[in-house]
Design a protein around this motif. Structure first.
Motif, PDB file in Angstrom:
ATOM      1  N   GLY A 188     -87.834  18.736 -68.358  1.00  0.00           N
ATOM      2  CA  GLY A 188     -89.207  18.410 -68.705  1.00  0.00           C
ATOM      3  C   GLY A 188     -89.362  16.935 -69.027  1.00  0.00           C
ATOM      4  O   GLY A 188     -88.444  16.131 -68.850  1.00  0.00           O
ATOM      5  N   LYS A 189     -90.526  16.595 -69.537  1.00  0.00           N
ATOM      6  CA  LYS A 189     -90.863  15.199 -69.818  1.00  0.00           C
ATOM      7  C   LYS A 189     -90.710  14.877 -71.306  1.00  0.00           C
ATOM      8  O   LYS A 189     -90.967  15.727 -72.160  1.00  0.00           O
ATOM      9  N   GLY A 191     -91.879  11.836 -74.036  1.00  0.00           N
ATOM     10  CA  GLY A 191     -92.715  10.657 -74.259  1.00  0.00           C
ATOM     11  C   GLY A 191     -92.131   9.718 -75.295  1.00  0.00           C
ATOM     12  O   GLY A 191     -91.355  10.129 -76.158  1.00  0.00           O
ATOM     13  N   THR A 221     -87.139  13.791 -68.005  1.00  0.00           N
ATOM     14  CA  THR A 221     -87.841  12.661 -67.397  1.00  0.00           C
ATOM     15  C   THR A 221     -88.524  11.847 -68.487  1.00  0.00           C
ATOM     16  O   THR A 221     -89.382  12.370 -69.220  1.00  0.00           O
ATOM     17  N   LEU A 223     -91.114   9.271 -69.915  1.00  0.00           N
ATOM     18  CA  LEU A 223     -92.420   8.697 -69.591  1.00  0.00           C
ATOM     19  C   LEU A 223     -92.471   7.242 -70.041  1.00  0.00           C
ATOM     20  O   LEU A 223     -91.741   6.852 -70.962  1.00  0.00           O
ATOM     21  N   LEU A 242    -101.436  11.007 -74.515  1.00  0.00           N
ATOM     22  CA  LEU A 242    -100.145  11.396 -73.935  1.00  0.00           C
ATOM     23  C   LEU A 242    -100.075  12.907 -73.760  1.00  0.00           C
ATOM     24  O   LEU A 242     -99.651  13.414 -72.713  1.00  0.00           O
ATOM     25  N   ASP A 245    -102.488  13.933 -70.944  1.00  0.00           N
ATOM     26  CA  ASP A 245    -102.020  13.528 -69.611  1.00  0.00           C
ATOM     27  C   ASP A 245    -100.805  14.329 -69.146  1.00  0.00           C
ATOM     28  O   ASP A 245    -100.573  14.476 -67.937  1.00  0.00           O
ATOM     29  N   HIS A 246    -100.029  14.858 -70.117  1.00  0.00           N
ATOM     30  CA  HIS A 246     -98.776  15.531 -69.768  1.00  0.00           C
ATOM     31  C   HIS A 246     -98.649  16.854 -70.540  1.00  0.00           C
ATOM     32  O   HIS A 246     -97.905  16.954 -71.520  1.00  0.00           O
ATOM     33  N   PRO A 247     -99.359  17.882 -70.095  1.00  0.00           N
ATOM     34  CA  PRO A 247     -99.289  19.174 -70.775  1.00  0.00           C
ATOM     35  C   PRO A 247     -97.904  19.811 -70.712  1.00  0.00           C
ATOM     36  O   PRO A 247     -97.629  20.742 -71.467  1.00  0.00           O
ATOM     37  N   ASP A 248     -97.052  19.288 -69.827  1.00  0.00           N
ATOM     38  CA  ASP A 248     -95.695  19.823 -69.714  1.00  0.00           C
ATOM     39  C   ASP A 248     -94.672  18.990 -70.495  1.00  0.00           C
ATOM     40  O   ASP A 248     -93.461  19.181 -70.344  1.00  0.00           O
ATOM     41  N   MET A 249     -95.124  18.077 -71.339  1.00  0.00           N
ATOM     42  CA  MET A 249     -94.215  17.272 -72.139  1.00  0.00           C
ATOM     43  C   MET A 249     -93.532  18.152 -73.188  1.00  0.00           C
ATOM     44  O   MET A 249     -94.197  18.918 -73.897  1.00  0.00           O
TER      45      MET A 249
END
Length: 341
Positions: A188-189, A191, A221, A223, A242, A245-249
């Motif tokens: 996943g991401k 931040g 990943t 950001l 943040l 923009d990135h619900p999968d963070m």
């Protein structure tokens, strides 16, 4: 064991007390052979000057100045409180400690604050921006005989005397290892939020974090880092964007301050305890968020220790005494809700 006195050294070297004082403090020329006898007596008797007595006997005070960021940064407020406490304690030792606040995010403003210090002070401790204007201001103070200690954030290219703070690159690497372990192999991401990438402590934390994440956790990943100037409301807005923009963070690392703004953003989005949140500095506000589970880990440093260390370093420079490096090393503390003091 009876502690040797300056009179003992004078007697052993066959000179006057005044001559011993001149040799120890380099106040006037002493013949090399005489100086060698004094130094030999000092070593043989293991003579340790009484620095406190020497300070109290001085005809003038030492004056130090702390320059800290303005604003509502809770850790910087803790630093300021520690400065005021130490100023009261040191007043009886003929040491005056003043406190000034300025915008450390603006190089020209911070450089002007350093220039205004002038030759009034024997030493300055500053939370510094690593910028050419600030470096030149520090160098100018050094040229005037004013010792400069960088506090929390360093300016290594300058002629500052010493840096007091944690190893920020190591702190960032530590945060990355903890993030990777907490996410347990999930993909996943992640931040990142910083106060300013002009502050060296934030740059070094980011670098250390990215270094470990790229090498050890390719499943995550990173950001691009976003800046919030350590302001709670700006940081909250950045975090809300943040999250939108990135619900999968699945992870978030705050390298600076304003953590309560991120906690509010996570709670507002209903994603507290779903996003692993690692941040810096244990304060009253971050403590509450750590206890309720919004913050998972806090990487911290002791504000009181840093202020006392900075004062000790400035005193050593003023007394022309060596710095005890082991005493001035600042630890990286790691807090979970299970071990908060």
């Amino acid at each position: 064991m009876v502690r040797a006195t300056i009179e003992d050294v004078a007697e052993a070297a066959g000179v006057s007390v005044a001559t011993v004082d001149r040799v120890l403090n380099g106040r006037a020329a002493v013949r090399p052979k005489t100086a060698a006898r004094v130094e030999q007596a000092v070593r043989r008797l293991n003579y340790q000057p009484d620095r406190l007595a020497a300070r109290l006997a001085r005809a003038r005070e030492y004056r130090f100045c702390f320059i800290l960021p303005e604003g509502a940064n809770a850790f910087m407020i803790a630093l300021a409180d520690a400065v005021r406490e130490e100023a009261l304690r040191m007043a009886g030792e003929k040491v005056v400690i003043d406190l000034r606040h300025t915008d450390v995010f603006e190089a020209a403003v911070l450089a002007a604050a350093l220039d205004e210090v002038g030759a009034v002070y024997d030493g300055v401790a500053v939370v510094a921006l690593d910028h050419p204007q600030v470096r030149e201001a520090i160098n100018a103070l050094d040229a005037r005989g004013v010792s400069v200690v960088t506090l929390v954030s360093d300016v290594p290219g300058s002629r500052r005397s010493h840096y007091v703070g944690i190893d920020n690159s190591a702190a960032g690497r530590t945060a990355a290892t903890l993030m990777g372990r907490y996410l347990c192999g999930r993909a996943g991401k992640v931040g990142l939020i910083a106060g300013s990438l002009s502050l060296r402590d934030h740059i070094e934390r980011q670098f250390g974090f990215e270094q470990v994440m790229a090498h050890d956790y390719p499943n995550l990943t990173l950001l691009p880092v976003r800046e919030g100037r350590d302001d709670r409301h700006k940081v909250q807005h950045v975090a809300e964007q943040l999250l939108a923009d990135h619900p999968d963070m699945i992870g978030l690392y705050n390298v600076g301050a304003g953590s309560t703004g991120i906690a509010a953003a996570l709670e507002g989005a209903g994603r507290q305890r779903k996003v692993v949140f690692i941040t810096h500095e244990l304060t009253d506000d971050t403590r509450r968020a750590l206890i309720d589970g919004t913050i998972d880990i806090i990487i911290s440093q002791d504000a009181g220790h840093e202020v006392r260390s900075a004062i000790r370093v400035l005193m050593s420079k003023a007394d022309r005494a060596p710095i005890v490096e082991q005493m001035e090393r600042i630890r990286i503390d790691i807090y979970l809700r299970d071990n908060i003091p």
